[in-house]
Design a protein around this motif. Structure first.
Motif, PDB file in Angstrom:
ATOM      1  N   ASP A   1     -14.550  20.461 -30.660  1.00  0.00           N
ATOM      2  CA  ASP A   1     -13.217  20.595 -30.077  1.00  0.00           C
ATOM      3  C   ASP A   1     -12.282  19.502 -30.570  1.00  0.00           C
ATOM      4  OD1 ASP A   1     -13.891  22.831 -28.723  1.00  0.00           O
ATOM      5  OD2 ASP A   1     -13.740  21.986 -26.705  1.00  0.00           O
ATOM      6  N   VAL A   2     -12.808  18.292 -30.717  1.00  0.00           N
ATOM      7  CA  VAL A   2     -11.985  17.193 -31.231  1.00  0.00           C
ATOM      8  C   VAL A   2     -11.522  17.531 -32.638  1.00  0.00           C
ATOM      9  CG1 VAL A   2     -11.882  14.745 -31.790  1.00  0.00           C
ATOM     10  CG2 VAL A   2     -13.240  15.512 -29.851  1.00  0.00           C
ATOM     11  N   ARG A   3     -12.471  17.976 -33.445  1.00  0.00           N
ATOM     12  CA  ARG A   3     -12.140  18.333 -34.821  1.00  0.00           C
ATOM     13  C   ARG A   3     -11.084  19.427 -34.865  1.00  0.00           C
ATOM     14  NH1 ARG A   3     -13.599  19.685 -40.361  1.00  0.00           N
ATOM     15  NH2 ARG A   3     -13.175  21.888 -40.183  1.00  0.00           N
ATOM     16  N   ASP A   4     -11.289  20.461 -34.029  1.00  0.00           N
ATOM     17  CA  ASP A   4     -10.328  21.556 -33.987  1.00  0.00           C
ATOM     18  C   ASP A   4      -8.945  21.056 -33.586  1.00  0.00           C
ATOM     19  OD1 ASP A   4     -12.364  23.191 -34.679  1.00  0.00           O
ATOM     20  OD2 ASP A   4     -12.641  24.096 -32.701  1.00  0.00           O
ATOM     21  N   PHE A   5      -8.945  20.171 -32.608  1.00  0.00           N
ATOM     22  CA  PHE A   5      -7.661  19.638 -32.143  1.00  0.00           C
ATOM     23  C   PHE A   5      -6.937  18.891 -33.260  1.00  0.00           C
ATOM     24  CE2 PHE A   5      -5.519  15.766 -30.592  1.00  0.00           C
ATOM     25  CZ  PHE A   5      -4.425  16.364 -30.000  1.00  0.00           C
ATOM     26  N   VAL A   6      -7.661  18.012 -33.924  1.00  0.00           N
ATOM     27  CA  VAL A   6      -7.049  17.217 -34.985  1.00  0.00           C
ATOM     28  C   VAL A   6      -6.562  18.117 -36.125  1.00  0.00           C
ATOM     29  CG1 VAL A   6      -7.464  15.468 -36.743  1.00  0.00           C
ATOM     30  CG2 VAL A   6      -8.358  15.142 -34.430  1.00  0.00           C
ATOM     31  N   VAL A   7      -7.393  19.058 -36.528  1.00  0.00           N
ATOM     32  CA  VAL A   7      -7.032  19.920 -37.648  1.00  0.00           C
ATOM     33  C   VAL A   7      -5.851  20.824 -37.292  1.00  0.00           C
ATOM     34  CG1 VAL A   7      -7.803  21.848 -39.066  1.00  0.00           C
ATOM     35  CG2 VAL A   7      -9.314  19.877 -38.702  1.00  0.00           C
ATOM     36  N   GLU A   8      -5.927  21.444 -36.119  1.00  0.00           N
ATOM     37  CA  GLU A   8      -4.917  22.437 -35.767  1.00  0.00           C
ATOM     38  C   GLU A   8      -3.573  21.829 -35.369  1.00  0.00           C
ATOM     39  OE1 GLU A   8      -6.256  25.239 -32.842  1.00  0.00           O
ATOM     40  OE2 GLU A   8      -8.178  25.519 -33.852  1.00  0.00           O
ATOM     41  N   HIS A   9      -3.635  20.745 -34.590  1.00  0.00           N
ATOM     42  CA  HIS A   9      -2.387  20.234 -34.021  1.00  0.00           C
ATOM     43  C   HIS A   9      -1.852  18.991 -34.722  1.00  0.00           C
ATOM     44  CE1 HIS A   9      -3.959  22.698 -30.628  1.00  0.00           C
ATOM     45  NE2 HIS A   9      -2.692  23.063 -30.585  1.00  0.00           N
TER      46      HIS A   9
ATOM     47  N   ARG B   1      -6.563   8.727 -36.894  1.00  0.00           N
ATOM     48  CA  ARG B   1      -7.817   7.990 -36.787  1.00  0.00           C
ATOM     49  C   ARG B   1      -8.376   8.258 -35.398  1.00  0.00           C
ATOM     50  NH1 ARG B   1      -9.135   2.666 -35.259  1.00  0.00           N
ATOM     51  NH2 ARG B   1      -6.983   2.196 -34.766  1.00  0.00           N
ATOM     52  N   THR B   2      -9.640   8.606 -35.307  1.00  0.00           N
ATOM     53  CA  THR B   2     -10.217   9.013 -34.031  1.00  0.00           C
ATOM     54  C   THR B   2     -11.325   8.064 -33.595  1.00  0.00           C
ATOM     55  OG1 THR B   2      -9.740  11.335 -34.505  1.00  0.00           O
ATOM     56  CG2 THR B   2     -11.386  10.893 -32.814  1.00  0.00           C
ATOM     57  N   SER B   3     -11.282   7.668 -32.332  1.00  0.00           N
ATOM     58  CA  SER B   3     -12.351   6.863 -31.733  1.00  0.00           C
ATOM     59  C   SER B   3     -12.915   7.596 -30.527  1.00  0.00           C
ATOM     60  CB  SER B   3     -11.815   5.496 -31.265  1.00  0.00           C
ATOM     61  OG  SER B   3     -11.624   4.631 -32.349  1.00  0.00           O
ATOM     62  N   LEU B   4     -14.226   7.617 -30.417  1.00  0.00           N
ATOM     63  CA  LEU B   4     -14.838   8.209 -29.234  1.00  0.00           C
ATOM     64  C   LEU B   4     -14.702   7.272 -28.043  1.00  0.00           C
ATOM     65  CD1 LEU B   4     -18.135   9.943 -30.383  1.00  0.00           C
ATOM     66  CD2 LEU B   4     -15.816  10.842 -30.143  1.00  0.00           C
ATOM     67  N   VAL B   5     -14.538   7.870 -26.863  1.00  0.00           N
ATOM     68  CA  VAL B   5     -14.499   7.094 -25.617  1.00  0.00           C
ATOM     69  C   VAL B   5     -15.860   7.214 -24.938  1.00  0.00           C
ATOM     70  CG1 VAL B   5     -13.453   6.880 -23.340  1.00  0.00           C
ATOM     71  CG2 VAL B   5     -12.030   7.445 -25.322  1.00  0.00           C
ATOM     72  N   PHE B   6     -16.548   6.085 -24.829  1.00  0.00           N
ATOM     73  CA  PHE B   6     -17.849   6.085 -24.161  1.00  0.00           C
ATOM     74  C   PHE B   6     -17.687   6.056 -22.654  1.00  0.00           C
ATOM     75  CE2 PHE B   6     -19.413   3.870 -28.179  1.00  0.00           C
ATOM     76  CZ  PHE B   6     -19.802   5.067 -28.741  1.00  0.00           C
ATOM     77  N   GLU B   7     -16.660   5.358 -22.217  1.00  0.00           N
ATOM     78  CA  GLU B   7     -16.439   5.265 -20.775  1.00  0.00           C
ATOM     79  C   GLU B   7     -14.963   5.010 -20.516  1.00  0.00           C
ATOM     80  OE1 GLU B   7     -18.960   2.403 -18.964  1.00  0.00           O
ATOM     81  OE2 GLU B   7     -18.621   3.121 -16.921  1.00  0.00           O
ATOM     82  N   HIS B   8     -14.458   5.642 -19.486  1.00  0.00           N
ATOM     83  CA  HIS B   8     -13.056   5.479 -19.112  1.00  0.00           C
ATOM     84  C   HIS B   8     -12.991   4.972 -17.681  1.00  0.00           C
ATOM     85  CE1 HIS B   8      -8.897   7.427 -18.208  1.00  0.00           C
ATOM     86  NE2 HIS B   8      -8.788   6.153 -18.493  1.00  0.00           N
ATOM     87  N   LEU B   9     -12.486   3.749 -17.514  1.00  0.00           N
ATOM     88  CA  LEU B   9     -12.414   3.146 -16.180  1.00  0.00           C
ATOM     89  C   LEU B   9     -10.971   3.051 -15.727  1.00  0.00           C
ATOM     90  CD1 LEU B   9     -14.854   0.201 -16.965  1.00  0.00           C
ATOM     91  CD2 LEU B   9     -15.417   2.291 -15.724  1.00  0.00           C
ATOM     92  N   ARG B  10     -10.749   3.343 -14.471  1.00  0.00           N
ATOM     93  CA  ARG B  10      -9.403   3.183 -13.906  1.00  0.00           C
ATOM     94  C   ARG B  10      -9.312   1.837 -13.217  1.00  0.00           C
ATOM     95  NH1 ARG B  10      -6.393   7.249 -14.145  1.00  0.00           N
ATOM     96  NH2 ARG B  10      -7.225   9.275 -14.789  1.00  0.00           N
ATOM     97  N   GLY B  11      -8.197   1.177 -13.411  1.00  0.00           N
ATOM     98  CA  GLY B  11      -8.027  -0.146 -12.838  1.00  0.00           C
ATOM     99  C   GLY B  11      -7.405  -0.077 -11.461  1.00  0.00           C
TER     100      GLY B  11
END
Lengths: 159, 159
Positions: free
Chosen positions: B125-133, B144-154
């Motif tokens: 899905d990431v690839r599709d998003f980058v290619v298509e949009h 440039r794409t970086s994976l998110v291992f964890e997303h914390l809210r402050g």
DNA sequence: CGTGAAACCCACACGAC
DNA sequence: GTCGTGTGGGTTTCACG
């Protein structure tokens, strides 16, 4: 789902629509939600409580205009962790979310290890934050800061 | 403030505490909020409505576990806009927030022009998003794409 | 602005299907 | 799981300080 795993039970179309309505206005009354979903109030309440109990819903929050409380400036701070301190990363991330002004922390794969989204009063506050909480931290190798000119929220992923 | 202008009236201590309570649980009843604030219910409601009318409160939303709806993967996509297409940046940002999966868009100063936070099913899905949009978009120079291992809210900034 | 009181409406058990 | 109903309690308006 494997037994003993945290409940990720399937969500049906009604659950998804309920989440979508709550995303648009989390303070809507249960009665009005039920009416729009075409189900009984009691059923709607049962579903809502089930979604809360199964941790699909993590909570309900208010979206506040950042500038309204004197936080006129937002920045993204990229953080590289010292190679010898990788084991402190998880701890570091949690600690950062406790720092006033830090609204989000991303734990990343790639060039940089962390991305912090900070919302503060002015440029001096950004500097203070970086100096006090990052440069001084033993796990931090270096940082890079970008100003945020505009922050847009996207459509919720379950649209 | 001039009449007709968007109200950024000063917030007193009660307003701030009200926002803090709502940030913790936006579905709390007005009665319980009033009780904790030590003011009458009608007063509490009046303040809440005033905060909404003056756009200090942008809305109330639900915080949903991303994995619960099959969005197991998050990524950050940095976007550089083509030098000759800088005038399209604002338009580009708005367009991105309409794309399913895009939860946030940051309009940046610095090396890169945009940062997109996407929440999707898997790497494909990431690839599709980058290619298509992105790659296909005339204003985009590179990504440039970086994976998110964890997303914390402050903690909210008005803690 | 702030308030108390009252009418109205809603939340949240139940018990039944 | 879903629903209808009852009642205790919440929301909201209004006249007043």
């Amino acid at each position: 789902m494997r037994p003993g795993e945290r409940g990720l039970r399937e969500l049906d179309e009604i659950d998804r629509k309920l989440l979508r309505l709550l995303a648009a206005d989390a303070r809507r009354t249960n009665a009005s939600l039920a009416a729009e979903l075409g189900i009984a109030q009691s059923t709607c309440l049962a579903r809502l409580n089930a979604l809360r109990a199964s941790h699909v819903i993590r909570g309900f929050t208010v979206d506040v205009e950042p500038g309204a409380l004197g936080n006129a400036l937002q920045a993204l701070v990229f953080v590289r962790i010292r190679p010898g301190a990788r084991h402190l990363m998880s701890e570091f991330g949690k600690a950062m979310t406790e720092v006033p002004g830090v609204t989000q922390a991303f734990f990343l794969g790639g060039d940089e290890d962390f991305l912090l989204h900070v919302s503060v009063r002015d440029a001096q506050d950004v500097r203070d934050f970086v100096v006090e909480h990052l440069s001084a931290h033993p796990a931090v190798a270096n940082t890079r800061t970008s100003l945020v000119f505009e922050h847009l929220r996207g459509a919720e992923p379950w649209g």
